[in-house]
Scaffold this active site. Structure first.
Site, mmCIF file in Angstrom:
data_model
loop_
_atom_site.group_PDB
_atom_site.id
_atom_site.type_symbol
_atom_site.label_atom_id
_atom_site.label_comp_id
_atom_site.label_asym_id
_atom_site.label_seq_id
_atom_site.Cartn_x
_atom_site.Cartn_y
_atom_site.Cartn_z
ATOM 1 N N ARG A 13 -2.831 4.519 0.349
ATOM 2 C CA ARG A 13 -2.865 3.329 -0.522
ATOM 3 C C ARG A 13 -4.290 2.966 -0.910
ATOM 4 O O ARG A 13 -5.226 3.209 -0.156
ATOM 5 C CB ARG A 13 -2.263 2.131 0.245
ATOM 6 C CG ARG A 13 -0.799 2.299 0.562
ATOM 7 C CD ARG A 13 0.031 1.446 -0.375
ATOM 8 N NE ARG A 13 1.447 1.723 -0.204
ATOM 9 C CZ ARG A 13 2.193 1.157 0.744
ATOM 10 N NH1 ARG A 13 1.665 0.293 1.577
ATOM 11 N NH2 ARG A 13 3.471 1.450 0.839
ATOM 12 N N CYS A 14 -4.424 2.366 -2.093
ATOM 13 C CA CYS A 14 -5.722 1.861 -2.518
ATOM 14 C C CYS A 14 -6.176 0.765 -1.564
ATOM 15 O O CYS A 14 -5.345 -0.004 -1.101
ATOM 16 C CB CYS A 14 -5.633 1.305 -3.948
ATOM 17 S SG CYS A 14 -6.217 2.500 -5.162
ATOM 18 N N PRO A 15 -7.456 0.704 -1.222
ATOM 19 C CA PRO A 15 -8.578 1.419 -1.846
ATOM 20 C C PRO A 15 -8.917 2.775 -1.225
ATOM 21 O O PRO A 15 -9.998 3.294 -1.495
ATOM 22 C CB PRO A 15 -9.733 0.437 -1.634
ATOM 23 C CG PRO A 15 -9.424 -0.217 -0.329
ATOM 24 C CD PRO A 15 -7.926 -0.295 -0.249
#
Lengths: 76, 383
Positions: A13-15
């Site tokens: 998942r971001c970041p």
């Protein structure tokens, strides 16, 4: 053209994909093309934004059999 | 240690205005009957409803019969889009909207497209302002029935060129719907629209009350099954005590909006400047000049938005975020995406009448350390 260096961030998942790129890019020679594989929907927004903030080149998005890929070239 | 709470999410829901509380309590006693009926308590309820409509209409500078109350700002937005399209179906089925409309407008647009209509999304620039040339070309296209433009972004605060966009619509003969949820009660509403919506809990009214204004002469047809209440625009009995409280608080909020807005705009200026200089690798987004007085948004590089919200919450700060990890769909904010700005580590701060300079100072004092701690924990310092 040689196959680009691949950074597999699928499932992260971001970041995290942005962080992975920020770690890897300085280790490569200026001019190197890196393909970031990332399936988090935020990657399509955040990878180009990171390139803009850091003065790197966002080359474009390439959707292949491995899912969305984002090509970035080290410029500095 | 429990930090004293500092509520900085007025753009989601402003704290209840004292005038709203007083009006709500009074109307609970006086406004429980069905205003449609023909007996004394009903007549009293009807008087309260009429007075609320007149007050809200006067504040917005419209006629009372142009204004209907709805069960929410979302319901008002749905009615504005679908009713505006239904009223112009003989002209065509084209909807034009900005890429940064509220999700209520975009979801109504999706419904329209699923039913065979078309929707054209107009891009915005890096600060979140629409491309006026693209907008003008799209509203001129044959078959365009309605255009929708948010008055000011609920996520980044940028105000849109409503007058220019409205002029393009007027030239093309296309009605303009303006979602003014973040403007009504905070700043003057620009002219040039045919349909307008707002939401009471954004100005200090209670939740569960929206406004739908349809100017005289606008072709608008209710998208809902027939109901004679609210000029046929909103089905069902309105929540009268909440409506009375909404109208009273709107008048109060609008009366001192200029002074409050000037005070909050100075605090927002301070946040914009200090966050940009005191938090490393931060992107303050939205237009620095043409913006809402009370709202500011920034994104912190390499920081997880959800972790940041939780860390701020532990220190007593209530803010919101457009980062994907904070949304139920795990998608980043469509507004930040349309602007092409960083979506992770995102924080939206929105101030209200009770926000003090001390609240803002404490936030600004603690934020750099909170961000630094999260970066240290994630091992991203110096990247």
């Amino acid at each position: 053209m040689t196959a680009p260096e691949v950074l597999d961030c699928r499932g992260r998942r971001c970041p995290l994909p942005v962080i992975a790129l920020a770690r890897r890019l300085p280790e490569l020679p200026v001019g190197t093309l890196v393909r970031v594989l990332a399936d988090d929907p935020a990657a399509a927004v955040d990878l180009p934004a990171w390139c803009r903030l850091r003065g790197q080149e966002f080359v474009g998005q390439v959707d292949g059999p491995d899912g969305p890929g984002f090509d970035v070239r080290r410029r500095r | 240690m429990n930090a004293s709470p500092v509520y900085l999410d007025a753009a989601s829901a402003a704290p209840l205005h004292p005038v709203a509380r007083q009006a709500l309590l009074a109307a609970l006693d006086d406004g429980w009957a069905d205003p449609q009926r023909l007996y004394a308590p009903a007549r009293r309820a009807r008087q309260l409803l009429d007075a609320a409509r007149e007050a809200a209409a006067a504040t917005l500078g419209v006629r009372p019969d142009e204004l209907s109350f709805t069960p929410s700002g979302t319901a008002a937005a749905h009615s504005a889009v679908l009713g505006g399209l239904a009223g112009r179906r003989r002209v065509g089925s084209g909807l034009v909207h900005s890429a940064i409309e509220h999700s209520a407008v975009l979801h109504a647009a999706e419904r329209h497209v699923a039913g065979g209509g078309t929707a054209t999304s107009i891009p915005v620039d890096r600060v979140g302002r629409i491309d006026l040339d693209a907008w003008s070309a799209a509203v001129r296209a044959p078959g365009t029935a309605l255009a929708a433009l948010i008055a000011a972004s609920h996520e980044v605060g940028t105000t849109q060129p409503i007058a220019e966009a409205g002029a393009a619509c007027a030239t093309a003969g296309v009605p303009l719907y303006v979602d003014a949820a973040q403007v009504v009660g905070h700043a003057p509403v620009p002219a040039g629209w045919s349909v307008l919506t707002a939401s009471a809990h954004k100005w200090g009214g209670p939740p569960g009350v929206g406004l739908l204004v349809v100017r005289k002469g606008t072709r608008w047809e209710s998208p809902w099954p027939m109901d004679e209440r609210e000029s046929g625009r909103t089905p069902g009995v309105v929540n009268l005590p909440a409506v009375v409280a909404a109208a009273a608080s709107l008048r109060a909020a609008a009366a001192d909006a200029a002074a409050r807005g000037a005070r909050l705009a100075r605090l927002v200026d301070r946040i914009r400047a200090r966050v940009a200089t005191e938090v490393p690798d931060v992107e303050v987004v939205g237009d620095p000049e043409d913006r809402l007085p009370h709202l500011v948004t920034f994104s912190c590089l390499y920081v997880d938005g959800e972790a940041l919200l939780h860390a701020l919450d532990r220190r007593g700060f209530a803010v919101s975020s457009g980062s994907s990890c904070t949304s139920s769909t795990l998608r980043p904010s469509h507004v930040l995406a349309a602007m092409g700005v960083l979506s992770h580590g995102n924080v939206r701060v929105s101030l209200h009448q009770d926000t003090t300079e001390a609240d803002v100072e404490r936030f600004l004092t603690e934020l750099p350390g909170i961000v630094a701690a999260l970066r240290a924990e994630a091992g991203v310092v110096g990247l």
